[in-house]
Write an enzyme that holds these catalytic residues in place. Sequence first.
Site, PDB file in Angstrom:
ATOM      1  N   MET A  79       0.821  -1.188  -0.021  1.00 19.86           N
ATOM      2  CA  MET A  79      -0.089  -0.004   0.118  1.00 19.86           C
ATOM      3  C   MET A  79       0.771   1.205   0.125  1.00 19.86           C
ATOM      4  O   MET A  79       2.162   1.139   0.247  1.00 19.86           O
ATOM      5  CB  MET A  79      -0.695   0.174   1.225  1.00 19.86           C
ATOM      6  CG  MET A  79      -1.797  -1.097   1.199  1.00 19.86           C
ATOM      7  SD  MET A  79      -3.149  -1.084   2.730  1.00 19.86           S
ATOM      8  CE  MET A  79      -4.115   0.186   2.663  1.00 19.86           C
ATOM      9  N   HIS A  80       0.335   2.530  -0.312  1.00 20.25           N
ATOM     10  CA  HIS A  80       0.760   3.609  -0.116  1.00 20.25           C
ATOM     11  C   HIS A  80       1.796   4.292  -1.292  1.00 20.25           C
ATOM     12  O   HIS A  80       2.146   5.155  -1.045  1.00 20.25           O
ATOM     13  CB  HIS A  80       1.406   3.873   1.396  1.00 20.25           C
ATOM     14  CG  HIS A  80       0.749   3.534   2.251  1.00 20.25           C
ATOM     15  ND1 HIS A  80      -0.463   3.445   2.824  1.00 20.25           N
ATOM     16  CD2 HIS A  80       0.993   2.232   3.498  1.00 20.25           C
ATOM     17  CE1 HIS A  80      -1.113   2.852   3.792  1.00 20.25           C
ATOM     18  NE2 HIS A  80      -0.099   2.256   4.186  1.00 20.25           N
ATOM     19  N   ASP A 236      -2.580  -5.155   0.360  1.00 17.58           N
ATOM     20  CA  ASP A 236      -1.963  -6.426   0.471  1.00 17.58           C
ATOM     21  C   ASP A 236      -2.742  -7.121   1.871  1.00 17.58           C
ATOM     22  O   ASP A 236      -2.943  -8.351   1.996  1.00 17.58           O
ATOM     23  CB  ASP A 236      -0.438  -6.667   0.633  1.00 17.58           C
ATOM     24  CG  ASP A 236       0.036  -5.340   1.594  1.00 17.58           C
ATOM     25  OD1 ASP A 236      -0.860  -4.467   2.146  1.00 17.58           O
ATOM     26  OD2 ASP A 236       1.168  -5.307   1.699  1.00 17.58           O
TER      27      ASP A 236
END
Length: 499
Positions: A79-80, A236
């Site tokens: 992520m991110h 995830d």
Amino acid sequence: MDIGIDIGTSEVKVVLVDDAQRVIGQASAAVAISRPHPLWSEQAPEDWWSATQVALGKLREHHPKEYAATRGIGLSGHMHGATLLDAQDRVLRPAILWNDGRSHAQCAELERRAPESRRITGNIAMPGFTAPKLIWVEQNEPEIFAQVARVLLPKDFVRLKLTGQAVSDMSDSAGTLWLDVAARDWSDTMLSATHLDRSQMPRLVEGSEASGTLLPTVASQLGLQADVVVAGGAGDNAASAAGLGVTAPGTAFLSLGTSGVYFVANAAYSPNPESAVHAFCHAFPGTWHQMSVMLSAASCLGWLRRLTHATDEAQLVSEAEALPDGAATPLFLPYLSGERTPHNDPYASGVFFGLTHDHTRGHLAYAVLEGVAFSFLDGQQALLAGGAQIDSVTLVGGGSRSAAWAQLLADVLGRTLDRRSGGEVGAALGAARLARLARTGEAVADICVAPALQDSFAPNPARTAELAERHAQYQRLYRTLKPEMQRLSTAGQQKSEGD
């Protein structure tokens, strides 16, 4: 048949799943990480796509008939990550990853620009999130920022390559700080605070919904039908939850991977940003989850293996197990990449404390195992303080293969941990399950079931009490060293920039 693709930090993993939810095959391909400056962590987005093609090629080679029968693809990813594209969808710079800590000052700037950010996003602004990264780019690479036409998350860059569609799901997008997490929609307030707008964001779908189909040229290249449905997918951790059956309130999993995650499913949106606990959308409509995150978990043991030239991580665990009962071991702070929950401290660094001439590699190995477990306990305390209900916990991730580490975690946390079959493919399996839901419309409870129980580790109450005393020392050590960690990190960053 469905394929799950998980864009991991160190590798892309793919699984092929049949209609009976059996994993027919799996494959992976490595992805490199670049750390050009202190606190920086980057990857080349094209490497995700190249690794995806390599991994799918392996599936096709080893399971040609089943592979050709694929009807759905689901995507999962770390992520991110800020993936910046221009108007022609060309990559503008390396993607800035989840464990990059350069944008600490920009987090304060974001919350100054948007005083309601914590209410809107349900999260405290941290350097790992996507929005502060864009403020950093605007302030430090203005020529790049001026060309940004689209911002995508890692798995969604792969989706763009597969389908030609710029789409993201709710769970992954919740980690950007641009999403109104309760409303499950982009927040114009948060976008404006980073001088962006909706035109630069992907279209939003639920993780179990369809996001498009394969481009004909890509389908031909991959040896698949063009009408293969590509699901919204998930970040995830939410994908892992789908693969582990962690969908009902009170169910949880603890992931002992490169990073460490403690994930709890919630019946409703339950923000508590002051504890540095993440509150995100789950992969399914009308569901949310809470999560504590540590940036370095099993990777700490890999670091020690390289540092001490051990044969493998199993050798280190074996040497730790061989220590006599009551051995005086050093303390270890596992903050090799800074830390999130509960400290939100990008300047935190790794520390061995209490070393003597008597200590061996086995003592260091035990200290690492224990230090990581203590960080998970910090996360558990933050989750409980945030109102989380934790009834059952499944242990997954590469580190979970060690029974000794699993028992130590159970003792530290004071709760039973379950290991389930197939946990090593949790995120990719979850992505494949989301693909099936997207193409069939079946009920989540019928598809996202918990895998078979492998074994369980119950805590030893006496050992839990002993470890609680060590944990208190561990917490005092961080509090004492925190100011020096910041001074050291800041001085190193200034030196690097001066060079």
